[in-house]
Design a protein around this motif. Structure first.
Motif, short mmCIF file in Angstrom:
data_model
loop_
_atom_site.label_atom_id
_atom_site.label_comp_id
_atom_site.label_asym_id
_atom_site.label_seq_id
_atom_site.Cartn_x
_atom_site.Cartn_y
_atom_site.Cartn_z
N ALA A 40 48.20 6.14 -1.65
CA ALA A 40 49.59 6.18 -1.20
C ALA A 40 49.88 7.48 -0.45
N GLN A 41 50.61 7.38 0.64
CA GLN A 41 50.92 8.55 1.45
C GLN A 41 51.65 9.63 0.66
N ARG A 42 52.50 9.24 -0.29
CA ARG A 42 53.23 10.24 -1.07
C ARG A 42 52.28 11.09 -1.90
N CYS A 43 51.13 10.55 -2.28
CA CYS A 43 50.12 11.31 -3.02
C CYS A 43 49.20 12.06 -2.07
N ARG A 44 48.81 11.40 -1.00
CA ARG A 44 47.89 12.03 -0.05
C ARG A 44 48.52 13.27 0.59
N ARG A 45 49.81 13.20 0.92
CA ARG A 45 50.47 14.35 1.53
C ARG A 45 50.50 15.54 0.57
N LEU A 46 50.77 15.27 -0.70
CA LEU A 46 50.78 16.36 -1.67
C LEU A 46 49.37 16.93 -1.84
N ALA A 47 48.39 16.06 -1.97
CA ALA A 47 47.00 16.53 -2.11
C ALA A 47 46.58 17.38 -0.91
#
Length: 176
Positions: free
Chosen positions: A53-60
């Motif tokens: 999910a983009q919301r996780c990838r952006r944070l990572a």
């Protein structure tokens, strides 16, 4: 192995919406929220993994270093309910699922047990592949609740009693 589970930061525009795998926008507070997560983590190096999910990838990506994307870290699949308003879902179907979410799945989706099985497989795989390492997994509330419930001996039916706010950091030692 140390496993650190990080829930993605706050999202926007989801009030009353059934979303698990649906892509949703991050809140305007994302830069500050991401910095707070970074400050809560131990010094690296880490093995950094994230949900697709983009919301996780952006944070990572904000945390730095190479990021492995692992579909086992995805949130619960709500199937035909994804992206719909909770109020618009057929009440009898929703009530049935709520009463038995551990083993029942929304139409075309997955049960909490399905989610827990893949989350536990992820943790065991990381323990095998990275003994002695610190693995940071940027993921979702469902995955975190499943892993914490299993570790603490809490029945999955009670997993929602575990608080997992956006941007929260949860540590597990010697996860396997």
């Amino acid at each position: 192995m140390k496993l650190i589970l990080v829930r993605h930061t706050a999202v926007a525009g989801v009030q009353g919406l059934c979303y698990g795998r649906t892509e949703v926008a991050l809140a305007d507070s994302f830069p500050a929220d991401a910095e707070a997560v970074r400050a809560a983590l131990p010094p690296g190096p880490w093995v950094l993994q994230a949900s697709p999910a983009q919301r996780c990838r952006r944070l990572a990506d904000r945390l730095g270093g190479p990021v492995g994307i692992d579909p086992r870290l995805h949130e619960l699949d709500f199937g035909a309910w994804e992206g719909q308003s909770w109020d618009d879902l057929p009440r009898p179907e929703l009530d049935r699922w709520c009463a038995g979410f551990v083993t029942l799945s929304p139409p075309g989706g997955e049960s909490f047990t399905d989610l827990a099985t893949r989350a536990l497989a992820f943790a065991a795989d990381m323990a095998r592949r990275h003994p002695g390492a610190c693995v940071v997994a940027v993921t979702h509330a469902g995955v975190i609740r499943a892993l914490l419930a299993a570790r603490r001996g809490i029945p999955y039916a009670d997993a929602f009693s575990i608080a997992v706010p956006p941007g929260s950091v949860h540590r597990l030692e010697a996860a396997a």
